[in-house]
Design a protein around this motif. Sequence first.
Motif, PDB file in Angstrom:
ATOM      1  N   VAL A 159       0.860  -1.183   0.070  1.00 55.94           N
ATOM      2  CA  VAL A 159      -0.116  -0.132   0.015  1.00 55.94           C
ATOM      3  C   VAL A 159       0.699   1.224  -0.038  1.00 55.94           C
ATOM      4  O   VAL A 159       1.987   1.218   0.731  1.00 55.94           O
ATOM      5  CB  VAL A 159      -0.960  -0.263   1.253  1.00 55.94           C
ATOM      6  CG1 VAL A 159      -0.295   0.062   2.641  1.00 55.94           C
ATOM      7  CG2 VAL A 159      -1.981   1.127   1.057  1.00 55.94           C
ATOM      8  N   GLY A 160       0.339   2.407  -0.945  1.00 60.52           N
ATOM      9  CA  GLY A 160       1.134   3.421  -0.842  1.00 60.52           C
ATOM     10  C   GLY A 160       0.199   4.767  -0.644  1.00 60.52           C
ATOM     11  O   GLY A 160      -0.989   4.571  -0.005  1.00 60.52           O
ATOM     12  N   VAL A 161       0.564   5.844  -0.766  1.00 52.57           N
ATOM     13  CA  VAL A 161       0.003   6.878  -0.668  1.00 52.57           C
ATOM     14  C   VAL A 161      -1.537   7.104  -1.267  1.00 52.57           C
ATOM     15  O   VAL A 161      -2.610   7.534  -0.921  1.00 52.57           O
ATOM     16  CB  VAL A 161       0.549   8.466  -0.825  1.00 52.57           C
ATOM     17  CG1 VAL A 161      -0.082   9.650  -0.746  1.00 52.57           C
ATOM     18  CG2 VAL A 161       1.888   8.533   0.138  1.00 52.57           C
ATOM     19  N   ASP A 162      -1.474   6.624  -2.634  1.00 52.59           N
ATOM     20  CA  ASP A 162      -2.480   6.747  -3.473  1.00 52.59           C
ATOM     21  C   ASP A 162      -2.747   5.329  -4.226  1.00 52.59           C
ATOM     22  O   ASP A 162      -3.301   5.324  -5.292  1.00 52.59           O
ATOM     23  CB  ASP A 162      -2.538   7.757  -4.346  1.00 52.59           C
ATOM     24  CG  ASP A 162      -1.253   7.754  -5.298  1.00 52.59           C
ATOM     25  OD1 ASP A 162      -0.403   6.821  -5.039  1.00 52.59           O
ATOM     26  OD2 ASP A 162      -1.263   8.489  -6.270  1.00 52.59           O
ATOM     27  N   TYR A 163      -2.334   4.216  -3.706  1.00 51.99           N
ATOM     28  CA  TYR A 163      -2.483   2.811  -4.536  1.00 51.99           C
ATOM     29  C   TYR A 163      -2.478   1.648  -3.440  1.00 51.99           C
ATOM     30  O   TYR A 163      -1.952   1.954  -2.184  1.00 51.99           O
ATOM     31  CB  TYR A 163      -1.234   2.581  -5.308  1.00 51.99           C
ATOM     32  CG  TYR A 163       0.106   2.228  -4.851  1.00 51.99           C
ATOM     33  CD1 TYR A 163       0.536   1.200  -4.626  1.00 51.99           C
ATOM     34  CD2 TYR A 163       0.929   3.311  -4.379  1.00 51.99           C
ATOM     35  CE1 TYR A 163       1.640   0.777  -4.047  1.00 51.99           C
ATOM     36  CE2 TYR A 163       2.210   3.159  -3.775  1.00 51.99           C
ATOM     37  CZ  TYR A 163       2.616   1.656  -3.678  1.00 51.99           C
ATOM     38  OH  TYR A 163       3.596   1.513  -2.957  1.00 51.99           O
ATOM     39  N   LEU A 164      -2.880   0.555  -3.980  1.00 49.91           N
ATOM     40  CA  LEU A 164      -3.027  -0.529  -3.172  1.00 49.91           C
ATOM     41  C   LEU A 164      -2.662  -1.891  -4.105  1.00 49.91           C
ATOM     42  O   LEU A 164      -3.188  -1.751  -5.191  1.00 49.91           O
ATOM     43  CB  LEU A 164      -4.434  -0.846  -2.414  1.00 49.91           C
ATOM     44  CG  LEU A 164      -4.668  -2.030  -1.698  1.00 49.91           C
ATOM     45  CD1 LEU A 164      -3.680  -2.185  -0.471  1.00 49.91           C
ATOM     46  CD2 LEU A 164      -6.121  -2.197  -1.033  1.00 49.91           C
ATOM     47  N   VAL A 165      -1.884  -2.682  -3.786  1.00 50.13           N
ATOM     48  CA  VAL A 165      -1.715  -3.833  -4.677  1.00 50.13           C
ATOM     49  C   VAL A 165      -2.171  -5.102  -3.906  1.00 50.13           C
ATOM     50  O   VAL A 165      -2.054  -5.433  -2.678  1.00 50.13           O
ATOM     51  CB  VAL A 165      -0.098  -3.870  -4.675  1.00 50.13           C
ATOM     52  CG1 VAL A 165       0.160  -5.463  -5.403  1.00 50.13           C
ATOM     53  CG2 VAL A 165       0.471  -2.777  -5.411  1.00 50.13           C
ATOM     54  N   ALA A 166      -2.813  -5.913  -4.614  1.00 49.46           N
ATOM     55  CA  ALA A 166      -3.071  -7.553  -4.186  1.00 49.46           C
ATOM     56  C   ALA A 166      -2.720  -8.347  -4.942  1.00 49.46           C
ATOM     57  O   ALA A 166      -2.162  -8.137  -6.501  1.00 49.46           O
ATOM     58  CB  ALA A 166      -4.692  -7.518  -4.228  1.00 49.46           C
ATOM     59  N   LYS A 167      -2.498  -9.593  -4.726  1.00 49.07           N
ATOM     60  CA  LYS A 167      -1.936 -10.681  -5.526  1.00 49.07           C
ATOM     61  C   LYS A 167      -2.936 -11.838  -5.425  1.00 49.07           C
ATOM     62  O   LYS A 167      -3.611 -12.209  -4.472  1.00 49.07           O
ATOM     63  CB  LYS A 167      -0.499 -11.148  -5.185  1.00 49.07           C
ATOM     64  CG  LYS A 167      -0.373 -11.715  -3.792  1.00 49.07           C
ATOM     65  CD  LYS A 167       1.123 -12.241  -3.601  1.00 49.07           C
ATOM     66  CE  LYS A 167       1.197 -12.930  -2.495  1.00 49.07           C
ATOM     67  NZ  LYS A 167       2.505 -13.456  -2.152  1.00 49.07           N
ATOM     68  N   MET A 168      -2.806 -12.746  -6.514  1.00 46.42           N
ATOM     69  CA  MET A 168      -3.706 -14.082  -6.628  1.00 46.42           C
ATOM     70  C   MET A 168      -2.786 -15.232  -7.272  1.00 46.42           C
ATOM     71  O   MET A 168      -2.450 -14.756  -8.321  1.00 46.42           O
ATOM     72  CB  MET A 168      -4.976 -13.567  -7.267  1.00 46.42           C
ATOM     73  CG  MET A 168      -5.865 -14.923  -7.537  1.00 46.42           C
ATOM     74  SD  MET A 168      -7.248 -14.445  -8.376  1.00 46.42           S
ATOM     75  CE  MET A 168      -6.820 -14.202 -10.012  1.00 46.42           C
ATOM     76  N   PRO A 169      -2.834 -16.222  -6.674  1.00 45.44           N
ATOM     77  CA  PRO A 169      -2.443 -17.546  -7.460  1.00 45.44           C
ATOM     78  C   PRO A 169      -2.941 -17.831  -8.468  1.00 45.44           C
ATOM     79  O   PRO A 169      -4.218 -17.880  -8.453  1.00 45.44           O
ATOM     80  CB  PRO A 169      -1.997 -18.488  -6.306  1.00 45.44           C
ATOM     81  CG  PRO A 169      -3.224 -18.294  -5.334  1.00 45.44           C
ATOM     82  CD  PRO A 169      -3.418 -16.527  -5.483  1.00 45.44           C
TER      83      PRO A 169
END
Length: 141
Positions: A31-41
Amino acid sequence: MKLTEEEILEQCARMCKNTLMETLDISFCEVGVDYLVAKMPVTSKVHQPDGVLHGGAMVALAESVGSAASHIFLDTKEYYIRGLEISANHVKSVKEGYVYARAEIVHKGRTTQLWDIKIRNEEGNLISIVKLTTIALPKSK
């Protein structure tokens, strides 16, 4: 009080319990100031019959990360966040490994929010481009 990155990611993990995100093994990883990251197998669980990642699973990943980002970056004590519109262009197929979805805010309005979500494989190759519009609906008292 501002939450740390670790606290935000833990909050996202709690939101996934007993949901589609848990079923698809989606986890939030940055997570950052204006973003979010998710992952999926990418496993047979999310394959289409010919053995590649199903486009619907990619859209579910994108909406999950975009909606979670809306929850993080908006005041959800007073508002419900709902997906309003989503569109995806799939540009490359994937058979295995992980895919990563990064949601970045394009427009943060009081009522509607527009998210640009890029899904990439482990090598950083672009897999899908998704546009998600969310809406903030006031909670009734």
